[in-house]
Design an enzyme around this catalytic site. Structure first.
Site, PDB file in Angstrom:
ATOM      1  N   GLU A  20     -12.034   5.751   4.883  1.00 59.40           N
ATOM      2  CA  GLU A  20     -11.276   6.496   5.822  1.00 59.40           C
ATOM      3  C   GLU A  20     -12.273   6.678   7.039  1.00 59.40           C
ATOM      4  O   GLU A  20     -11.837   6.708   8.086  1.00 59.40           O
ATOM      5  CB  GLU A  20     -10.968   7.630   5.356  1.00 59.40           C
ATOM      6  N   TYR A  24       0.755  -1.110   0.010  1.00 59.76           N
ATOM      7  CA  TYR A  24      -0.077   0.013  -0.013  1.00 59.76           C
ATOM      8  C   TYR A  24       1.001   1.196  -0.183  1.00 59.76           C
ATOM      9  O   TYR A  24       0.639   2.220  -0.770  1.00 59.76           O
ATOM     10  CB  TYR A  24      -0.907   0.036   1.410  1.00 59.76           C
ATOM     11  N   TRP A  60      -5.165   1.542  10.166  1.00 61.25           N
ATOM     12  CA  TRP A  60      -5.318   1.577   8.679  1.00 61.25           C
ATOM     13  C   TRP A  60      -5.025   0.034   8.432  1.00 61.25           C
ATOM     14  O   TRP A  60      -5.652  -0.367   7.419  1.00 61.25           O
ATOM     15  CB  TRP A  60      -4.484   2.490   7.924  1.00 61.25           C
TER      16      TRP A  60
END
Length: 199
Positions: A41, A19, A49
């Site tokens: 988000e 990522y 995350w």
């Protein structure tokens, strides 16, 4: 072969490194992807995350790849199915916000694209920062606060100034790769060639 230097938050999980190396900080102007990022988000709020990354494939599957027209039609039965799905974050408020935001997006799209709306907050040009330490990276900025306020006025929910800044980092509106990171100059070069969509 030596590993390239990365931002300190990237890793050690391979999915997190990928990522960081392939997505984070790359300027994006695709409405579907931007709407997905807003949703994810929002789901990430209060969590890490990596939790979202590990569940992203399932999120895409159960949310119809974040197709706004489909998501906007979700009813209570669909919400209950989502709340029962262990593969995602089972939070009613965040699920309902995602459905609400799909509806808000469709309304906004009647006059301009989401991409053109969002990129206005950096005047269409990715901001290039030169951070070397995590303590120097802001949690929010005047631009992220303005974005969050504007989206709220358009009917979007679960997207405050801090979430907005994390979003801006991820979609390349700001380049917050550390200057020591191998991706900093790559993203800076992508930013130089990026053309933001016009309203």
């Amino acid at each position: 072969m030596n590993e390239p230097q990365r931002c300190p938050w990237a890793g050690p999980q391979p999915i997190y490194i990928a990522y960081h190396d392939e997505e984070w900080g790359v300027p994006r102007a695709d409405d579907r992807l931007l709407l997905e990022k807003i949703a994810l988000e929002g789901f990430q709020s209060g969590l890490s995350w990596i939790t979202i990354l590990n569940k992203r494939a399932r999120f895409r599957a159960v949310f119809d790849n974040f197709d706004a027209e489909k998501v906007a039609r979700y009813d209570e039965k669909k919400i209950e199915n989502l709340l029962a799905d262990v593969g995602i974050i089972r939070h009613r408020g965040k699920i309902e916000a995602t459905i609400n935001n799909a509806k808000a997006y469709l309304k906004l799209r009647e006059r301009q694209s989401l991409a053109s709306f969002l990129w206005e907050f950096v005047d269409g040009t990715p901001t290039q920062n030169s951070f070397r330490d995590m303590k120097d990276v802001p949690a929010q900025t005047p631009a992220s606060a303005a974005m969050a306020k504007a989206l709220k006025s358009e009917g979007f929910r679960f997207f405050g100034p801090t979430t907005a800044y994390a979003f801006m980092q991820s979609v390349g509106m700001v380049n917050d790769h550390f200057v020591t990171c191998h991706r900093h100059e790559v993203c800076a070069d992508l930013a130089r060639r990026f053309q933001a969509p016009k309203a």
